[in-house]
Design a protein around this motif. Structure first.
Motif, PDB file in Angstrom:
ATOM      1  N   LEU A 138       4.770  -2.509   5.677  1.00 42.86           N
ATOM      2  CA  LEU A 138       5.229  -1.927   4.207  1.00 42.86           C
ATOM      3  C   LEU A 138       4.422  -2.825   3.238  1.00 42.86           C
ATOM      4  N   ILE A 139       3.712  -3.054   3.051  1.00 36.40           N
ATOM      5  CA  ILE A 139       2.094  -3.786   2.462  1.00 36.40           C
ATOM      6  C   ILE A 139       1.322  -3.562   2.711  1.00 36.40           C
ATOM      7  N   CYS A 140       0.840  -2.910   3.894  1.00 35.97           N
ATOM      8  CA  CYS A 140       0.096  -2.112   4.304  1.00 35.97           C
ATOM      9  C   CYS A 140      -0.068  -1.192   4.045  1.00 35.97           C
ATOM     10  N   GLU A 141       1.141  -0.580   3.764  1.00 33.67           N
ATOM     11  CA  GLU A 141       1.327   1.396   3.489  1.00 33.67           C
ATOM     12  C   GLU A 141       1.560   1.498   1.794  1.00 33.67           C
ATOM     13  N   ALA A 142       1.658   0.070   1.056  1.00 34.84           N
ATOM     14  CA  ALA A 142       1.276   0.077  -0.195  1.00 34.84           C
ATOM     15  C   ALA A 142       0.187   0.245  -0.460  1.00 34.84           C
ATOM     16  N   GLY A 143      -0.785   0.071   0.085  1.00 33.84           N
ATOM     17  CA  GLY A 143      -2.127  -0.139   0.146  1.00 33.84           C
ATOM     18  C   GLY A 143      -2.878   1.158  -0.751  1.00 33.84           C
ATOM     19  N   SER A 144      -2.037   2.277   0.039  1.00 30.10           N
ATOM     20  CA  SER A 144      -2.365   3.933  -0.317  1.00 30.10           C
ATOM     21  C   SER A 144      -1.946   4.410  -1.304  1.00 30.10           C
ATOM     22  N   GLY A 145      -0.615   3.067  -1.451  1.00 34.15           N
ATOM     23  CA  GLY A 145       0.727   3.574  -3.041  1.00 34.15           C
ATOM     24  C   GLY A 145       1.663   4.320  -2.786  1.00 34.15           C
ATOM     25  N   LYS A 146       1.633   4.131  -1.544  1.00 32.56           N
ATOM     26  CA  LYS A 146       2.924   4.276  -1.331  1.00 32.56           C
ATOM     27  C   LYS A 146       3.957   3.387  -0.787  1.00 32.56           C
ATOM     28  N   VAL A 147       5.401   3.952   0.296  1.00 31.47           N
ATOM     29  CA  VAL A 147       6.140   3.006   0.303  1.00 31.47           C
ATOM     30  C   VAL A 147       7.713   4.483   0.950  1.00 31.47           C
ATOM     31  N   LYS A 148       7.976   4.377   1.706  1.00 29.12           N
ATOM     32  CA  LYS A 148       8.960   5.106   2.308  1.00 29.12           C
ATOM     33  C   LYS A 148      10.432   4.239   1.973  1.00 29.12           C
ATOM     34  N   LYS A 149      11.023   4.927   1.727  1.00 29.03           N
ATOM     35  CA  LYS A 149      12.540   4.124   0.454  1.00 29.03           C
ATOM     36  C   LYS A 149      12.960   4.039   2.208  1.00 29.03           C
TER      37      LYS A 149
END
Length: 418
Positions: free
Chosen positions: A372-383
C-alpha cells in the motif's frame, strides 16, 4: 545456482527447483508433486507394498527427466516417517536412489522438525513461538526462544493416518499425544504443511484478502474451529469444490482441520500464522539464518540487479521517525528496484509484485502494508484494501509515506544524495 530438493513424504512426493542467490536466499522456479501416499495404511514394522513402490518409482522417473533437462547444480533428497516406519524402508530408499543417482537420506523425527522450523524461521519475522509442521503421517512441534530451537518433538499423528477416524477419536488421539509434551502455552503459533496451507487458501478466498499469497497469513482460532466443525461433515466431493482445496487435498483436509483445531485449543493460541515454507527450505539452506534485508536483496537478484541499492533503506530509516519506518524503507527499496529494471511506474509495479507474489521475511499483513505504501507512491490508495490492513494507521499517513518514497527515489535516480 540452481538447486533441487525432493521430499519423500508420507502423503506426497515433491520435487522443488530453486534459484539460490549469493546471500543464501532463494526463489522457487518450479514445483512438481505426486500423491504417492506411500505411508497409507502402514504401521510400524509393516512393509511398503509393491503397488506403492511402483508408484514411487514412476514418480522418481519423472523427477529424473525434469532434473536432466535443467542445469541443476545439486539435488538434496530426504525421506520421512513412512520410510522410518516400514521394515523395507531402507530397501525402497536404495531403489529410488538409483533412479536419481543421488543418495536419499531418511531423516529422524527430530531432524524433520528442525528442518521445518528453520524453513519457517528463515522466512517469517518470528523469533519466539511454537512452530509445527503437519504431514500425512506425523506432526512435528518445536519451541523457539529468542531465535533458538529449544526442543523438538515428533508425534505419530498425521492427516492421512487419521482420515478414517471420527472427529471425536482424532481429538482424543491428539490430546493424548500433546499431553506427553512439556510445552509452553500461549505463545505465537506458526504452522506449515500442505493441509495447513490449504486451510489458509480457503480462508483467504472466503475473506477476499487482497494478496494472493498465504505466506504469513493469519487464521483466527475461531475460524479454525468453524472449519474443524464443517469439513468433517462434508463428503470428499463437497470438500474438493471448496475454494483452495482441490481433489487430492480433499482426502485429508477434514482430519487435518480437527488436528489443527485441537492443537490450537491445547496451546491457548488466538491465531495460527501460516508459512508457505517448511522442511524442504530448511533442507535447502542447511541451517543458514536469513532476515528481512536478505529477502529484499533477493528481489534485486531475481531482477538481475547484482548490487542491491541497500543504501536507500538506511537513508530513509534516518528520515522517518515512526514505527513504520522500516516498511517505508522497504517500499522505497522495492520501488527503486522496479525503477532500475525499467518500469514506467515503479510504484504500481511494486504493488502488483506484492499482490501477486510471495515476500519471504514478512508476515502477510506487513507485505500488504509495504504494498500500500508502494501504491501510495503513485498518489493513490484503495480504501477497500485499507480495511484489510490490521494496523492503526490512516490513509493520510500512508499517502504521506508515498510522497517520501517518490521524492527520495527521484533524488536517488538523479544522483543526488538523499
Amino acid at each position: 545456482m540452481i538447486s533441487a530438493v525432493i521430499d519423500c513424504g508420507y502423503n506426497s512426493f515433491r520435487l522443488v527447483i530453486y534459484q539460490v542467490f549469493s546471500n543464501g536466499t532463494f526463489r522457487m522456479l518450479g514445483s512438481f508433486k505426486s500423491f504417492v501416499r506411500i505411508g497409507e495404511g502402514i504401521k510400524e514394522g509393516d512393509k511398503i507394498s509393491d503397488e506403492k513402490i511402483d508408484k514411487a518409482e514412476k514418480s522418481f522417473s519423472i523427477f529424473k527427466k525434469i532434473l536432466d533437462n535443467l542445469n541443476v547444480a545439486e539435488v538434496k533428497i530426504v525421506a520421512t516417517s513412512a520410510f522410518r516406519y516400514a521394515i523395507n524402508g531402507n530397501d525402497v530408499k536404495e531403489r529410488l536412489s538409483k533412479i536419481i543417482n543421488e543418495e536419499i537420506r531418511i531423516v529422524s523425527g527430530e531432524e524433520e522438525g528442525r528442518y521445518a522450523t528453520i524453513g519457517m524461521m528463515n522466512t517469517l519475522p518470528i523469533s519466539d513461538g511454537i512452530f509445527f509442521e503437519l504431514g500425512g503421517g506425523s506432526l512435528e512441534i518445536a519451541e523457539v526462544t529468542s531465535g533458538n530451537i529449544s526442543r523438538v518433538s515428533q508425534l505419530p499423528i498425521g492427516a492421512l493416518k487419521l482420515i478414517n477416524y471420527s472427529p471425536r477419536e482424532i481429538r482424543k488421539k491428539v490430546l493424548d499425544e500433546l499431553s506427553t509434551l512439556d510445552i509452553r502455552k500461549g505463545k505465537t503459533l506458526v504452522g506449515s504443511g500442505g493441509n495447513v496451507r490449504a486451510l489458509a487458501k480457503l480462508d483467504r478466498k472466503l475473506t477476499s484478502f487482497p494478496l494472493k499469497s498465504i505466506h504469513g497469513y493469519s487464521i483466527s482460532s475461531k475460524q479454525i474451529s468453524k472449519y474443524a466443525s464443517l469439513l468433517p461433515s462434508l463428503d470428499a466431493e463437497s470438500r474438493q469444490s471448496l475454494p483452495g482445496i482441490g481433489k487430492e487435498r480433499a482426502l485429508t483436509i477434514h482430519s487435518a482441520s480437527v488436528i489443527i483445531d485441537e492443537l490450537v485449543n491445547y496451546l491457548n493460541s488466538r491465531e495460527l500464522i501460516v508459512s508457505a515454507f517448511g522442511m524442504r527450505e530448511g533442507v535447502l539452506t542447511e541451517g543458514k539464518r536469513l532476515d528481512k534485508i536478505n529477502w529484499l536483496e533477493a528481489v534485486s537478484f531475481s531482477h538481475a540487479i547484482t548490487t542491491p541499492p541497500i543504501e536507500i533503506i538506511n537513508e530513509i530509516l534516518t528520515q522517518v521517525d515512526s514505527k513504520y519506518s522500516f516498511y517505508v524503507a522497504s517500499s522505497a527499496f522495492l520501488s527503486l528496484v522496479f525503477k532500475m529494471t525499467g518500469y514506467f511506474d515503479p510504484f504500481q509495479a511494486c504493488y502488483r509484485f506484492i499482490k501477486e507474489s510471495v515476500l519471504p521475511g514478512f508476515t502477510l499483513n506487513e507485505a500488504l502494508l509495504i504494498g500500500l505504501i508502494c501504491e501510495a507512491g503513485s498518489g493513490k490508495v484503495k480504501k477497500k484494501q485499507m480495511k484489510k490492513l490490521n494496523e492503526d494507521i490512516t490513509k493520510k499517513e500512508i499517502l504521506s509515506f508515498g510522497d517520501i518514497i517518490r521524492n527520495d527515489i527521484d533524488k536517488y535516480v538523479a544522483g543526488v544524495r538523499i
